[in-house]
Design an enzyme around this catalytic site. Structure first.
Site, PDB file in Angstrom:
ATOM      1  N   GLU A 258      43.445  67.687  44.089  1.00  0.00           N
ATOM      2  CA  GLU A 258      43.376  66.374  44.743  1.00  0.00           C
ATOM      3  C   GLU A 258      44.214  65.427  43.898  1.00  0.00           C
ATOM      4  O   GLU A 258      43.881  65.172  42.745  1.00  0.00           O
ATOM      5  CB  GLU A 258      41.925  65.884  44.825  1.00  0.00           C
ATOM      6  N   CYS A 292      41.790  56.696  44.228  1.00  0.00           N
ATOM      7  CA  CYS A 292      42.948  57.379  44.825  1.00  0.00           C
ATOM      8  C   CYS A 292      43.234  56.890  46.235  1.00  0.00           C
ATOM      9  O   CYS A 292      44.372  56.912  46.682  1.00  0.00           O
ATOM     10  CB  CYS A 292      42.718  58.880  44.825  1.00  0.00           C
TER      11      CYS A 292
HETATM   12  P1  NAD Z   1      45.999  62.940  34.863  1.00  0.00           P
HETATM   13  O1  NAD Z   1      46.682  63.902  35.742  1.00  0.00           O
HETATM   14  O2  NAD Z   1      46.780  62.268  33.806  1.00  0.00           O
HETATM   15  O3  NAD Z   1      44.770  63.620  34.110  1.00  0.00           O
HETATM   16  C1  NAD Z   1      43.691  64.220  34.811  1.00  0.00           C
HETATM   17  C2  NAD Z   1      43.021  65.251  33.922  1.00  0.00           C
HETATM   18  O4  NAD Z   1      43.931  66.325  33.671  1.00  0.00           O
HETATM   19  C3  NAD Z   1      42.613  64.743  32.542  1.00  0.00           C
HETATM   20  O5  NAD Z   1      41.378  65.330  32.224  1.00  0.00           O
HETATM   21  C4  NAD Z   1      43.718  65.245  31.633  1.00  0.00           C
HETATM   22  O6  NAD Z   1      43.326  65.425  30.313  1.00  0.00           O
HETATM   23  C5  NAD Z   1      44.051  66.577  32.280  1.00  0.00           C
HETATM   24  N1  NAD Z   1      45.421  67.072  32.088  1.00  0.00           N
HETATM   25  C6  NAD Z   1      46.549  66.353  31.977  1.00  0.00           C
HETATM   26  N2  NAD Z   1      47.617  67.178  31.900  1.00  0.00           N
HETATM   27  C7  NAD Z   1      47.145  68.444  31.971  1.00  0.00           C
HETATM   28  C8  NAD Z   1      47.756  69.743  31.942  1.00  0.00           C
HETATM   29  N3  NAD Z   1      49.071  69.893  31.877  1.00  0.00           N
HETATM   30  N4  NAD Z   1      46.953  70.819  32.026  1.00  0.00           N
HETATM   31  C9  NAD Z   1      45.626  70.694  32.152  1.00  0.00           C
HETATM   32  N5  NAD Z   1      44.989  69.502  32.168  1.00  0.00           N
HETATM   33  C10 NAD Z   1      45.744  68.381  32.100  1.00  0.00           C
HETATM   34  O7  NAD Z   1      45.322  61.872  35.848  1.00  0.00           O
HETATM   35  P2  NAD Z   1      44.547  60.547  35.455  1.00  0.00           P
HETATM   36  O8  NAD Z   1      45.537  59.589  34.893  1.00  0.00           O
HETATM   37  O9  NAD Z   1      43.347  60.893  34.667  1.00  0.00           O
HETATM   38  O10 NAD Z   1      44.041  60.023  36.879  1.00  0.00           O
HETATM   39  C11 NAD Z   1      44.788  59.194  37.710  1.00  0.00           C
HETATM   40  C12 NAD Z   1      45.432  59.992  38.824  1.00  0.00           C
HETATM   41  O11 NAD Z   1      44.420  60.708  39.543  1.00  0.00           O
HETATM   42  C13 NAD Z   1      46.116  59.127  39.872  1.00  0.00           C
HETATM   43  O12 NAD Z   1      47.351  59.702  40.211  1.00  0.00           O
HETATM   44  C14 NAD Z   1      45.169  59.193  41.068  1.00  0.00           C
HETATM   45  O13 NAD Z   1      45.783  58.972  42.315  1.00  0.00           O
HETATM   46  C15 NAD Z   1      44.624  60.568  40.955  1.00  0.00           C
HETATM   47  N6  NAD Z   1      43.350  60.705  41.652  1.00  0.00           N
HETATM   48  C16 NAD Z   1      43.330  61.419  42.824  1.00  0.00           C
HETATM   49  C17 NAD Z   1      42.129  61.552  43.539  1.00  0.00           C
HETATM   50  C18 NAD Z   1      42.056  62.340  44.834  1.00  0.00           C
HETATM   51  O14 NAD Z   1      40.952  62.645  45.291  1.00  0.00           O
HETATM   52  N7  NAD Z   1      43.170  62.675  45.446  1.00  0.00           N
HETATM   53  C19 NAD Z   1      40.956  60.970  43.048  1.00  0.00           C
HETATM   54  C20 NAD Z   1      41.023  60.262  41.847  1.00  0.00           C
HETATM   55  C21 NAD Z   1      42.222  60.139  41.151  1.00  0.00           C
END
Ligand code: NAD
Length: 495
Positions: A258, A292
């Site tokens: 997501e 999101c």
């Molecule tokens: P992010 O992708 O930076 O991080 C999310 C998680 O992934 C964190 O726990 C992080 O430590 C981990 N992570 C980062 N890189 C990784 C990798 N290469 N391998 C494994 N794990 C990794 O996202 P964020 O900044 O925490 O959240 C904001 C984003 O989330 C926005 O783009 C938002 O739109 C999206 N979001 C989407 C939804 C949805 O349902 N579509 C819901 C909430 C947030």
């Protein structure tokens, strides 16, 4: 919340680490906690123990327990969760800077509700069966049951920490998997309380582990690369989703992603403007724009454009900022000064690209400790071309660009002119038009005259770079399980 040291929880044990990082308050920059980053060895231990209890050979273990017994354990866990609601709310308010009102309304109760709802949905996961006659005169019968997949990595973002964790962990546990929760490095506190509640519950050791840390080269990277992880359930940025999909390709592990959005609202000429303003205020600015589904682009019929711009910019300018005790709609800070700088640099492109702000556009000043926080003004811009960065890039902050349209086809084309495809809001009193337009906008979720009224068991998906696969309700239970068909031959002549 006083400053704490937050440890990992692995197969029933609390585990510290030599590598620690700081969690700072986005409200005033104060140090809230030191967090123990999980090492590669810790990831391996959580995965190994998780596999054993979910799909290992031990009979009667979590994965092979009858569904009703497992659901009784999960319902018991949800009851315990309720008793720690105040602690969970305190943790969410501290980590995110949001108000108590928001957290009381959206975090604690909904998390309990999710575990209960998934337990209910699990009880209704019927198995299929059929008697058949095949070619060559054979008769038989088949039945299909759903087995646990094994270890599900639940990797979460920071915007709704407890809710996101619950949405992933609950279906994984219901279907008999081991859930390994990797919360965002920005929001480690509510996940730690979740682990404390697991430790006091009847959920067996190894069925749930909590691993703190970062992404690439850290906990998240180790987890997604581990061959013993059977599936990855991720919410976060689209670019991260792409990296995770690459990691999961080794070993052909399944992913449910997501991801981000650049969501449009389409506002037609026949709307009841009071309802639009109420809904759009929430859809653009709720949780400081860090949902999101938040709207960052509004397309308004030219006949109502000036009225909408006037009213939404007035409301944006009046939103209460940074009062955690305010009992109603208000906004807190962004999650971190790093994220604030990212959003601010997007605001700074507006003037250069020929746009103008009709509300906000900068960083508020308080004259107190909040000036060390990560605040930003609710910001509304007009006048930009569709190619401008502010219109194209996801800000994940309280920002809105408004542009006029003349015809329905034009509005649909503008809404669809994005590589994302997460959600949209359609505002019109004409029901036929509402449903017609909903079917033409390429998104996973379309709201009509509403925003974010959502049954948490309803399907969640995204088109384009907004997602891969589906989550929510039965779809999550299916993702967290493997259909296994058993076919038996029936000999008619047997006495
Ligand atoms: P992010 O992708 O930076 O991080 C999310 C998680 O992934 C964190 O726990 C992080 O430590 C981990 N992570 C980062 N890189 C990784 C990798 N290469 N391998 C494994 N794990 C990794 O996202 P964020 O900044 O925490 O959240 C904001 C984003 O989330 C926005 O783009 C938002 O739109 C999206 N979001 C989407 C939804 C949805 O349902 N579509 C819901 C909430 C947030």
């Amino acid at each position: 919340m006083s400053r704490k040291k937050l440890e990992n929880y692995i197969a029933g044990r609390w585990v510290a680490s030599d590598r620690e990082f700081d969690k700072r308050s986005p409200f005033d920059g104060s140090l809230l906690a030191t967090v123990c980053e999980a090492t590669e060895e810790m990831v391996d231990e959580a995965v190994t123990e998780g596999r054993e209890i979910s799909i290992g050979s031990r009979s009667g273990s979590w994965g092979s327990m009858p569904m009703r017994d497992r659901l009784a354990v999960i319902n018991g866990f949800a009851d315990r969760l309720m008793t720690r609601a105040d602690d969970l709310i305190e943790a969410e308010v501290a980590d995110t800077g949001r108000s108590y009102w928001q957290s009381r309304t959206f975090d604690g109760a909904r998390a309990v509700g999710l575990f209960k709802a998934y337990a209910g949905a699990g009880a209704n996961m019927e198995n299929r069966s059929m008697r058949f006659s095949g070619g060559m005169g054979f008769e038989g019968m088949w039945y299909t049951t759903r087995r646990p997949k094994g270890v599900i990595a639940c990797i979460c973002p920071w915007n709704m920490p407890l809710l996101m964790a619950s949405m992933k962990v609950a279906p994984a546990l219901v279907m008999g998997n081991a859930a390994i929760l990797k919360p965002s490095e920005e929001t480690p506190s509510s996940a730690t309380i979740l682990a404390e509640i697991v430790a006091c519950s009847d959920i067996p050791d190894g069925a749930f582990s909590l691993l703190h840390g970062f992404g690439p080269g850290s906990t998240g990277g180790h987890l997604t690369a581990h061959p013993g992880v059977d599936a990855i359930c991720f919410t976060g940025e689209s670019a991260t989703g792409s990296s995770i999909m690459k990691a999961a390709a080794t070993g052909l592990r399944e992913v449910s992603l997501e991801l981000g959005g650049k969501n449009a609202a389409v506002i037609f000429q026949d709307v009841v403007m009071d309802r639009v303003i109420e809904g759009m205020t929430r859809s653009a600015f709720f949780n400081c724009g860090q949902i999101c589904f938040c709207t960052e682009r509004a397309y308004v019929h030219r006949a109502r454009f000036d009225e909408f711009v006037d009213r939404i910019s007035t409301v944006a300018g009046e939103i209460i900022i940074g009062d955690r005790n305010h009992n109603g709609f208000s906004i807190g800070p962004l999650i971190s000064t790093g994220h604030r700088d990212k959003v601010k640099s997007l605001l700074d492109t507006v003037a250069n690209d020929g746009g103008e702000f009709v509300a906000g556009g900068g960083i508020p000043e308080f004259g107190d400790a909040r000036d060390s926080g990560a605040f930003i003004q609710p910001s509304v811009a007009i006048g930009l071309a569709e190619t401008a960065q502010f219109v194209k890039k996801e800000a994940f902050g309280p920002v809105l660009h408004i542009a006029p349209f003349d015809h329905e086809d034009e509005a649909v084309a503008l809404a669809n002119d994005t590589e994302f495809g997460l959600s949209t809001c359609i505002w019109t009193e004409n029901l036929s038009r509402a449903h017609r337009v909903a079917a033409r906008i390429r998104v996973g979720h379309a709201w009509i005259n509403a925003w974010q009224i959502r049954d948490l068991l309803s399907p969640l998906s995204g088109a384009g770079i907004s997602g891969v696969g589906e989550q929510g309700g039965r779809l999550s239970l299916e993702f967290c399980s493997l259909p296994q068909t058993v076919t038996a031959r029936i000999h008619p002549e047997d006495a």
